[in-house]
Design a protein around this motif. Structure first.
Motif, short mmCIF file in Angstrom:
data_model
loop_
_atom_site.label_atom_id
_atom_site.label_comp_id
_atom_site.label_asym_id
_atom_site.label_seq_id
_atom_site.Cartn_x
_atom_site.Cartn_y
_atom_site.Cartn_z
N VAL A 63 5.95 -0.83 4.41
CA VAL A 63 5.33 0.32 4.08
C VAL A 63 3.66 0.28 4.62
O VAL A 63 3.17 -0.72 4.15
CB VAL A 63 5.34 0.96 2.91
N GLU A 64 3.34 1.43 5.55
CA GLU A 64 1.72 1.08 5.64
C GLU A 64 1.24 2.03 4.59
O GLU A 64 1.68 3.38 4.07
CB GLU A 64 1.74 2.01 6.84
N GLY A 119 0.00 -6.22 -0.19
CA GLY A 119 -0.84 -5.95 1.03
C GLY A 119 -1.97 -6.74 1.04
O GLY A 119 -2.66 -7.11 0.07
N SER A 120 -2.40 -7.21 2.32
CA SER A 120 -3.61 -7.93 2.45
C SER A 120 -4.59 -6.84 3.03
O SER A 120 -4.51 -5.88 3.76
CB SER A 120 -3.42 -8.92 3.63
N LYS A 121 -5.91 -6.95 2.25
CA LYS A 121 -6.94 -5.90 2.41
C LYS A 121 -8.09 -6.57 3.29
O LYS A 121 -8.70 -7.55 2.95
CB LYS A 121 -7.38 -5.43 1.27
N THR A 126 -5.10 -2.02 8.53
CA THR A 126 -4.22 -1.10 7.61
C THR A 126 -3.70 -1.99 6.58
O THR A 126 -3.71 -3.09 7.00
CB THR A 126 -3.15 -0.36 8.22
N ILE A 127 -3.32 -1.47 5.56
CA ILE A 127 -2.76 -2.27 4.51
C ILE A 127 -1.19 -2.25 4.63
O ILE A 127 -0.44 -0.95 4.37
CB ILE A 127 -2.99 -1.87 3.06
N ARG A 128 -0.17 -3.26 4.85
CA ARG A 128 1.10 -3.17 4.92
C ARG A 128 1.54 -4.04 3.82
O ARG A 128 1.35 -4.97 3.42
CB ARG A 128 1.52 -4.01 6.32
N GLN A 129 2.56 -3.26 2.93
CA GLN A 129 3.01 -3.66 1.75
C GLN A 129 4.85 -3.95 2.06
O GLN A 129 5.09 -3.17 2.90
CB GLN A 129 2.90 -2.58 0.54
#
Length: 141
Positions: A63-64, A119-121, A126-129
């Motif tokens: 997920v984004e 997710g990596s910030k 963007t943060i991908r989970q």
């Protein structure tokens, strides 16, 4: 659909959690696989048979992050656990638009979701989970 083939754009997911729908705006990838146990049976004549026994399904989705939906789901899951609240399972409905104009719908039952990566910030990214799941069954609806 493209040239008579399914593409990822032909798939939609509805995820229903123990407290209602889990609405995720940007599902980027979905993967599911059946789980089976294989047992070989070899009688004295040496002709081996193999029994395949279904054991549910596993899968992942990426997920984004566009809001706190998954983080909130996991926070509620943790809070329920530490407060001794048994959380009912979820279910996922997968709908695939077929090249012939029809559609196929499958429901994953008794789903347990696990937030694998919040997710990596990083700046300007963007943060991908990612979430994994197990399901008892995948039924044609």
């Amino acid at each position: 659909m493209q040239g008579g083939y399914n593409t990822g754009k032909d798939v939609s997911l509805d995820i229903n959690g123990p407290y209602g729908p889990i609405r995720i705006d940007k599902i980027m990838k979905f993967d599911s696989k059946p789980k089976v146990t294989n047992t070989e049976i070899t009688p004295l004549n040496g002709q081996t048979d193999e029994l395949m026994i279904p054991k549910g399904w596993t899968g992942t989705f990426e997920v984004e992050r566009t809001d706190s939906t998954l983080d909130d789901y996991w926070a509620r899951f943790e809070a329920d656990y530490y407060n001794g609240v048994s959380q009912p399972p979820c279910y996922i409905t997968e709908t695939i638009e077929e090249p012939d104009g029809g559609s196929s719908t499958y429901r994953y039952t008794n789903v347990v979701l696990k937030l694998e990566d919040a997710g990596s910030k990083e700046g300007d990214k963007t943060i991908r989970q990612s979430v994994s799941f197990t399901a008892r069954r995948r039924l044609k609806v």
